[in-house]
Design a protein around this motif. Structure first.
Motif, PDB file in Angstrom:
ATOM      1  N   LEU A 119       0.814  -1.209   0.000  1.00 40.65           N
ATOM      2  CA  LEU A 119       0.000   0.000   0.000  1.00 40.65           C
ATOM      3  C   LEU A 119       0.851   1.264   0.000  1.00 40.65           C
ATOM      4  CD1 LEU A 119      -2.871  -0.840   2.543  1.00 40.65           C
ATOM      5  CD2 LEU A 119      -3.040  -0.682   0.053  1.00 40.65           C
ATOM      6  N   ALA A 120       2.024   1.183   0.604  1.00 45.19           N
ATOM      7  CA  ALA A 120       2.903   2.354   0.654  1.00 45.19           C
ATOM      8  C   ALA A 120       3.291   2.822  -0.746  1.00 45.19           C
ATOM      9  CB  ALA A 120       4.152   2.038   1.478  1.00 45.19           C
ATOM     10  N   ASP A 121       3.299   1.889  -1.700  1.00 50.30           N
ATOM     11  CA  ASP A 121       3.679   2.235  -3.067  1.00 50.30           C
ATOM     12  C   ASP A 121       2.580   2.992  -3.814  1.00 50.30           C
ATOM     13  OD1 ASP A 121       6.155   0.963  -2.765  1.00 50.30           O
ATOM     14  OD2 ASP A 121       5.287  -0.987  -3.294  1.00 50.30           O
ATOM     15  N   LEU A 122       1.410   3.122  -3.205  1.00 45.05           N
ATOM     16  CA  LEU A 122       0.321   3.862  -3.843  1.00 45.05           C
ATOM     17  C   LEU A 122       0.350   5.343  -3.499  1.00 45.05           C
ATOM     18  CD1 LEU A 122      -2.687   1.393  -3.348  1.00 45.05           C
ATOM     19  CD2 LEU A 122      -1.027   1.492  -5.222  1.00 45.05           C
ATOM     20  N   ALA A 123       1.292   5.754  -2.650  1.00 49.97           N
ATOM     21  CA  ALA A 123       1.400   7.163  -2.244  1.00 49.97           C
ATOM     22  C   ALA A 123       1.515   8.061  -3.482  1.00 49.97           C
ATOM     23  CB  ALA A 123       2.611   7.357  -1.339  1.00 49.97           C
ATOM     24  N   GLY A 124       0.731   9.131  -3.479  1.00 47.87           N
ATOM     25  CA  GLY A 124       0.745  10.070  -4.594  1.00 47.87           C
ATOM     26  C   GLY A 124      -0.187   9.702  -5.723  1.00 47.87           C
ATOM     27  N   GLY A 125      -0.799   8.527  -5.650  1.00 46.58           N
ATOM     28  CA  GLY A 125      -1.681   8.094  -6.723  1.00 46.58           C
ATOM     29  C   GLY A 125      -3.150   8.204  -6.360  1.00 46.58           C
ATOM     30  N   LYS A 126      -4.010   7.863  -7.317  1.00 51.24           N
ATOM     31  CA  LYS A 126      -5.451   7.852  -7.104  1.00 51.24           C
ATOM     32  C   LYS A 126      -5.906   6.456  -6.694  1.00 51.24           C
ATOM     33  CE  LYS A 126      -6.754  11.416 -10.499  1.00 51.24           C
ATOM     34  NZ  LYS A 126      -7.572  11.669 -11.721  1.00 51.24           N
ATOM     35  N   ILE A 127      -6.839   6.406  -5.728  1.00 53.10           N
ATOM     36  CA  ILE A 127      -7.460   5.145  -5.344  1.00 53.10           C
ATOM     37  C   ILE A 127      -8.958   5.264  -5.591  1.00 53.10           C
ATOM     38  CG2 ILE A 127      -7.952   3.515  -3.493  1.00 53.10           C
ATOM     39  CD1 ILE A 127      -5.385   4.254  -2.158  1.00 53.10           C
ATOM     40  N   TYR A 144      -4.562  -0.488   8.597  1.00 55.30           N
ATOM     41  CA  TYR A 144      -3.430  -1.374   8.293  1.00 55.30           C
ATOM     42  C   TYR A 144      -2.228  -0.565   7.799  1.00 55.30           C
ATOM     43  CZ  TYR A 144      -0.643  -4.719   5.625  1.00 55.30           C
ATOM     44  OH  TYR A 144       0.395  -5.464   5.120  1.00 55.30           O
ATOM     45  N   ALA A 145      -2.449   0.380   6.891  1.00 59.32           N
ATOM     46  CA  ALA A 145      -1.350   1.185   6.352  1.00 59.32           C
ATOM     47  C   ALA A 145      -0.683   1.992   7.461  1.00 59.32           C
ATOM     48  CB  ALA A 145      -1.873   2.116   5.254  1.00 59.32           C
ATOM     49  N   GLN A 146      -1.480   2.497   8.382  1.00 61.45           N
ATOM     50  CA  GLN A 146      -0.926   3.253   9.501  1.00 61.45           C
ATOM     51  C   GLN A 146      -0.073   2.357  10.388  1.00 61.45           C
ATOM     52  OE1 GLN A 146      -1.350   6.744  10.096  1.00 61.45           O
ATOM     53  NE2 GLN A 146       0.339   6.276  11.476  1.00 61.45           N
ATOM     54  N   MET A 151       1.727   5.149   7.578  1.00 56.52           N
ATOM     55  CA  MET A 151       1.242   5.915   6.434  1.00 56.52           C
ATOM     56  C   MET A 151      -0.207   6.326   6.642  1.00 56.52           C
ATOM     57  SD  MET A 151       0.707   4.468   2.565  1.00 56.52           S
ATOM     58  CE  MET A 151       0.281   5.527   1.184  1.00 56.52           C
ATOM     59  N   ASP A 152      -0.495   7.587   6.427  1.00 59.07           N
ATOM     60  CA  ASP A 152      -1.879   8.057   6.415  1.00 59.07           C
ATOM     61  C   ASP A 152      -2.379   7.898   4.982  1.00 59.07           C
ATOM     62  OD1 ASP A 152      -4.278   9.439   6.321  1.00 59.07           O
ATOM     63  OD2 ASP A 152      -3.612  11.013   7.693  1.00 59.07           O
ATOM     64  N   LEU A 153      -3.041   6.784   4.723  1.00 63.73           N
ATOM     65  CA  LEU A 153      -3.440   6.444   3.357  1.00 63.73           C
ATOM     66  C   LEU A 153      -4.390   7.491   2.778  1.00 63.73           C
ATOM     67  CD1 LEU A 153      -2.946   4.140   1.310  1.00 63.73           C
ATOM     68  CD2 LEU A 153      -4.991   3.013   2.203  1.00 63.73           C
ATOM     69  N   LYS A 154      -5.218   8.071   3.631  1.00 61.84           N
ATOM     70  CA  LYS A 154      -6.153   9.087   3.163  1.00 61.84           C
ATOM     71  C   LYS A 154      -5.419  10.357   2.740  1.00 61.84           C
ATOM     72  CE  LYS A 154     -10.193  11.787   4.600  1.00 61.84           C
ATOM     73  NZ  LYS A 154     -11.156  12.069   5.693  1.00 61.84           N
ATOM     74  N   ALA A 155      -4.418  10.778   3.534  1.00 62.67           N
ATOM     75  CA  ALA A 155      -3.699  12.018   3.257  1.00 62.67           C
ATOM     76  C   ALA A 155      -2.723  11.866   2.096  1.00 62.67           C
ATOM     77  CB  ALA A 155      -2.957  12.490   4.497  1.00 62.67           C
ATOM     78  N   GLU A 156      -2.182  10.672   1.922  1.00 66.83           N
ATOM     79  CA  GLU A 156      -1.100  10.478   0.948  1.00 66.83           C
ATOM     80  C   GLU A 156      -1.570   9.940  -0.398  1.00 66.83           C
ATOM     81  OE1 GLU A 156       2.582   8.853   2.462  1.00 66.83           O
ATOM     82  OE2 GLU A 156       1.895   9.197   4.526  1.00 66.83           O
ATOM     83  N   THR A 157      -2.891   9.785  -0.559  1.00 68.35           N
ATOM     84  CA  THR A 157      -3.438   9.388  -1.851  1.00 68.35           C
ATOM     85  C   THR A 157      -4.639  10.282  -2.168  1.00 68.35           C
ATOM     86  OG1 THR A 157      -4.976   7.763  -0.902  1.00 68.35           O
ATOM     87  CG2 THR A 157      -2.776   6.967  -1.544  1.00 68.35           C
ATOM     88  N   GLU A 158      -5.066  10.252  -3.406  1.00 63.36           N
ATOM     89  CA  GLU A 158      -6.290  10.951  -3.805  1.00 63.36           C
ATOM     90  C   GLU A 158      -7.391   9.914  -3.956  1.00 63.36           C
ATOM     91  OE1 GLU A 158      -8.176  13.413  -7.607  1.00 63.36           O
ATOM     92  OE2 GLU A 158      -5.991  13.151  -7.459  1.00 63.36           O
ATOM     93  N   GLN A 159      -8.481  10.113  -3.248  1.00 68.84           N
ATOM     94  CA  GLN A 159      -9.573   9.151  -3.312  1.00 68.84           C
ATOM     95  C   GLN A 159     -10.630   9.599  -4.323  1.00 68.84           C
ATOM     96  OE1 GLN A 159      -9.134  10.452   0.371  1.00 68.84           O
ATOM     97  NE2 GLN A 159      -7.245   9.328  -0.084  1.00 68.84           N
ATOM     98  N   VAL A 160     -11.081   8.636  -5.111  1.00 66.66           N
ATOM     99  CA  VAL A 160     -12.163   8.874  -6.063  1.00 66.66           C
ATOM    100  C   VAL A 160     -13.277   7.889  -5.709  1.00 66.66           C
ATOM    101  CG1 VAL A 160     -12.867   8.894  -8.479  1.00 66.66           C
ATOM    102  CG2 VAL A 160     -10.510   9.515  -7.858  1.00 66.66           C
ATOM    103  N   TYR A 161     -14.407   8.422  -5.255  1.00 68.28           N
ATOM    104  CA  TYR A 161     -15.517   7.573  -4.841  1.00 68.28           C
ATOM    105  C   TYR A 161     -16.509   7.413  -5.978  1.00 68.28           C
ATOM    106  CZ  TYR A 161     -13.585   8.737  -0.269  1.00 68.28           C
ATOM    107  OH  TYR A 161     -12.737   8.916   0.796  1.00 68.28           O
ATOM    108  N   GLY A 162     -17.116   6.235  -6.048  1.00 69.25           N
ATOM    109  CA  GLY A 162     -18.090   6.002  -7.104  1.00 69.25           C
ATOM    110  C   GLY A 162     -18.846   4.716  -6.880  1.00 69.25           C
TER     111      GLY A 162
END
Length: 321
Positions: A119-127, A144-146, A151-162
């Motif tokens: 999950l750490a490798d998703l930093a900076g990307g969109k989820i 889990y990421a924390q 890692m704050d997965l919410k802060a370090e990625t961009e979330q796209v909900y749908g």
């Protein structure tokens, strides 16, 4: 003699019909395209309901909100939800009880060829996330990421909900670094070549949660069950009999394949495999384990997720075994 035989057969048919008419009926409100229909069809098509002393009437609805309204309003006796939602309703005063169905949960998939290993490798990307910011899979993966990476997965990625179908299609188009979706959409992603980075089950285990806890289940009103003693156990027995068939018979899957919306053999096989993997052990729900998970959900999602259910409501789980 021939007339006597005909009369005897007619009486036997009438007696059988009378017996069937005496059986209690469970009206199940279900999402029209929901995967729970695979189990319910296996129950009705094989007579597992009548064999266990009831008749099952499956009523399809367009969305989950409609199924919940049907149960609340007395138009149906049963619907499907996760136990955290049922706990919230019970804490708010509704007499709902939960009967285990499945432990199938989602996870994170990444595009074929993605270099991501954690999950750490998703930093900076969109989820892409189906279910919104309070989706339980998303919350567990954040915890889990924390724990694992600080890692704050919410802060370090961009979330796209749908909606789940939209997240599924966008993930197939490599629009996201990773996607979180309901298990059956992820199964189709994997069948098309996407790779599961981590499952919610793996993340939950690392957090000390019991991964055999059935997240999804059927819920009924206590008042309905009080009018029909032992009906919860009878339904549970039919459910387990259907699971046994699906876990061991290719013919059972061939019978429900038209319901599965599997466009390819690869999708069919992945859906089948992942559904079977979601069958929980036949055992009473571990209340200590579910209490621990509820506490985590309360910490992460707050009242917006769990409502007043900050601790496990007494009587939440039906007494089935």
């Amino acid at each position: 003699m021939r007339l006597i035989q005909i009369i005897s057969m007619a009486l036997a048919v009438l007696a059988g019909q009378s017996l069937a008419d005496d059986l209690p009926t469970i009206r199940a409100a279900v999402l029209k395209i929901g995967t729970v229909n695979w189990e319910l069809a296996t129950i009705t098509d094989n007579g597992l309901d009548r064999a266990n002393g009831f008749t099952l009437d499956v009523q399809p609805y367009a969305d989950n909100s409609a199924t919940r309204i049907a149960v609340e309003g007395g138009e149906a006796d049963m619907a499907v939800a996760d136990w955290i939602w049922v706990a919230r309703q019970r804490a708010a005063g509704k007499d709902y009880v939960f009967i285990p169905y499945s432990k199938a949960v989602g996870g994170v998939v990444v595009p074929e060829g993605s270099p991501a290993e954690t999950l750490a490798d998703l930093a900076g990307g969109k989820i892409g996330i189906a279910g919104g910011p309070l989706d339980k899979s998303w919350l567990i993966l954040r915890a889990y990421a924390q724990q694992q990476y600080g890692m704050d997965l919410k802060a370090e990625t961009e979330q796209v909900y749908g909606a789940p179908p939209l997240i599924f299609k966008s993930a197939m188009g490599s629009e996201y670094a990773g996607a979180i979706n309901f298990w059956h959409f992820l199964a189709k992603n994997k069948a098309a070549g996407m790779r599961q980075l981590i499952s919610v089950e793996e993340a939950g285990a690392a957090l000390g949660l019991d991964t055999n806890t059935p997240l999804l289940g059927y819920y009924m009103k206590e008042s309905f069950l009080a009018d029909h003693p032992a009906l919860a156990q009878r339904f549970f027995d039919a459910s387990r009999a259907a699971k046994d068939r699906l876990a061991s018979s290719d013919d059972a899957w061939a019978a429900i394949r038209p319901r599965m919306n599997a466009a390819t053999d690869a999708q069919f096989e992945q859906l089948k495999s992942d559904w079977i993997a979601g069958i929980p052990d036949r055992a009473p729900v571990d209340e200590a384990a579910t209490g621990k998970m509820l506490s985590l959900m309360s910490d992460l999602g707050g009242p917006e997720l769990v409502g007043e259910a900050t601790s496990l409501p007494a009587g939440l789980f039906a007494d089935v075994k």
